[in-house]
Write an enzyme that holds these catalytic residues in place. Structure first.
Site, PDB file in Angstrom:
ATOM      1  N   CYS A   9       0.832  -1.207   0.000  1.00 52.09           N
ATOM      2  CA  CYS A   9       0.000   0.000   0.000  1.00 52.09           C
ATOM      3  C   CYS A   9       0.867   1.257   0.000  1.00 52.09           C
ATOM      4  O   CYS A   9       0.525   2.271  -0.615  1.00 52.09           O
ATOM      5  CB  CYS A   9      -0.944   0.000   1.197  1.00 52.09           C
ATOM      6  SG  CYS A   9      -0.119  -0.128   2.794  1.00 52.09           S
ATOM      7  N   THR A  10       2.017   1.179   0.672  1.00 52.96           N
ATOM      8  CA  THR A  10       2.916   2.334   0.726  1.00 52.96           C
ATOM      9  C   THR A  10       3.589   2.572  -0.611  1.00 52.96           C
ATOM     10  O   THR A  10       3.594   3.690  -1.135  1.00 52.96           O
ATOM     11  CB  THR A  10       3.996   2.128   1.815  1.00 52.96           C
ATOM     12  OG1 THR A  10       3.359   2.007   3.077  1.00 52.96           O
ATOM     13  CG2 THR A  10       4.962   3.303   1.837  1.00 52.96           C
TER      14      THR A  10
END
Length: 443
Positions: free
Chosen positions: A211-212
């Site tokens: 997600c990062t």
């Protein structure tokens, strides 16, 4: 001739004192003899795998200890960043083969030494090549390469009625460094713990949350990891798995990472950083390399001469705060995938719900197996069947649909043997599927 012989006697006089007289630390079976030094100088063949930070130190140490029949194998070329610690290289050598330059330097510097270079991958040679050596010493920066050479040497062992033929044993001395930490180990195939027995000793690779890296990248490493994990599989630019040693592959990752970094106003993406992230490179410290190479060379000498008991069998070194070493005995796994004689089974809880992709996930993520890109085949009703192979595009496309089929749909019954090929092993590994009793009776 007489003067030359006297010169040779004087040159190795410090080693002859160890080899030609007994002492309190000698191996119980050691018999002092002048012939031992002659064996080191004229006959003992040693293979050094890797000509980097550890490899340069190892070549220097072994040559100065009297070993003259040395081979070195390395697939890499010399980079500017190597010169601060890989002391056999000079600026004029940049771009040339590490193995060839290192061999030429040692041969020129130490008269009579015959270092033979091999500018290739370790996978380019078969067992006939490796069988010619008395000892193999590794200075590798890759766990996959360690596992491969470990598997190769284990596959060369011969058993008669379950008894190991000692003449087929080729000892491995392995060294590794990470910054100010290092380790050295002695592997006696068939007797002591092998690399595969102790996979959990190797540090986990640094990973970043998907997600990062996909939505909120903040570091240049995030941009590189995104290209590596997301863009490469999607675009498959060279129709092959990502190879961290291929300049074209690294160049593509670098270009795409730079573009992504500019989109998020992130600076700091460099070609060297891309190499570091893709290959999981940890900064090297010259003094750590020297210590570990010294330990490894000493162990090679002890094994070749039997003058002292070898390391038993794993030593860790740490000089972050002071100097600390600790030695312990790593134990063999009774069901080791590589060095045990135990048939391997894969226990499946529910073959109706377990899809082929789940089976592959087990082989890749389970700490026992830690495979990279397994290809699976089997035999059903006497006919060979390819279940899935990702490394060959045409076969991958033809077998892709199998990934979403459960094991029973693929005709894989209880007791079926699965043949698995992976980059971590030179051998095809065989696993027998084991289902719960209820599922066996039902099907």
């Amino acid at each position: 001739m007489g003067e030359a012989q006297d010169s040779t006697q004087k040159r190795w006089s410090h080693l002859r004192k160890v080899l030609e007289r007994p002492g309190p630390f000698c191996h119980p079976e050691f018999e002092p003899s002048s012939e031992i030094m002659d064996f080191i100088v004229t006959s003992c063949k040693v293979l050094v795998i890797g000509a980097g930070g550890l490899g340069c130190e190892l070549l220097k140490n072994l040559a100065l200890m009297g070993f003259k029949q040395i081979h070195v194998i390395d697939m890499d070329t010399i980079d500017l960043s190597n010169l601060n610690r890989q002391f056999l290289f000079r600026q004029k050598d940049i771009g040339q083969s590490k193995a060839k330059v290192a061999a030429a330097y040692i041969n020129k510097r130490i008269p009579g030494c015959q270092v033979t270079p091999h500018f290739c991958k370790i996978q380019d040679y078969d067992e006939n090549f490796y069988r010619t050596f008395h000892i193999i010493v590794c200075g590798l920066d890759s766990i996959v390469a360690r596992r491969w050479i470990n598997g190769m040497i284990m596959s060369m062992l011969s058993y008669e009625d379950g008894v190991l033929d000692n003449s087929t044993i080729i000892p491995i001395v392995d060294g590794g460094t990470e910054g100010f930490k290092g380790n050295a180990r002695v592997i006696v195939p068939g007797n002591s713990a092998c690399v595969e027995c102790t996979l959990d000793l190797y540090p986990p690779q640094v990973t970043y949350p998907l997600c990062t890296i996909a939505n909120t990248p903040r570091l240049p490493e995030h941009c590189i990891e995104y290209v590596k994990v997301v863009m490469w599989p999607k675009e498959n630019p060279f129709n092959s798995p990502l190879d961290g040693d291929d300049p074209q592959h690294i160049g593509w990752i670098y270009e795409k990472s730079t573009e992504r970094a500019s989109q998020f106003n992130i600076s700091g993406v460099t070609y060297r950083l891309v190499q570091g992230v893709v290959k999981n490179i940890i900064p090297a410290v010259a003094s750590t390399n020297a210590v570990i190479a010294g330990v490894c060379a000493t162990e090679v000498f002890k094994i070749a001469t039997s003058c002292c008991l070898p390391l038993n069998n794993y030593m860790v070194f740490n000089d972050v705060d002071g100097i600390y070493t600790y030695t312990y005995t790593a134990e063999r796994k009774e069901n080791c995938l590589v060095c045990s004689q135990v048939p391997q089974t894969l226990a499946i809880a529910d073959p109706n719900k377990t899809k082929l992709k789940d089976l592959i996930k087990i082989l890749c993520e389970d700490e026992t197996y830690q495979m990279k890109n397994p290809g699976l085949t089997t035999v059903i009703d006497g006919k060979n069947k390819t279940l899935y192979i990702s490394t060959i595009k045409s076969i991958e496309e033809r077998t892709r649909d199998n990934l979403n089929k459960n094991l029973l749909e693929l005709g894989l019954k209880d007791g079926t043997d699965i043949m698995v090929a992976d980059t971590t092993s030179p051998m095809t590994l065989v696993f027998t599927l084991k289902y719960p009793v209820a599922d066996v009776e039902m099907n």
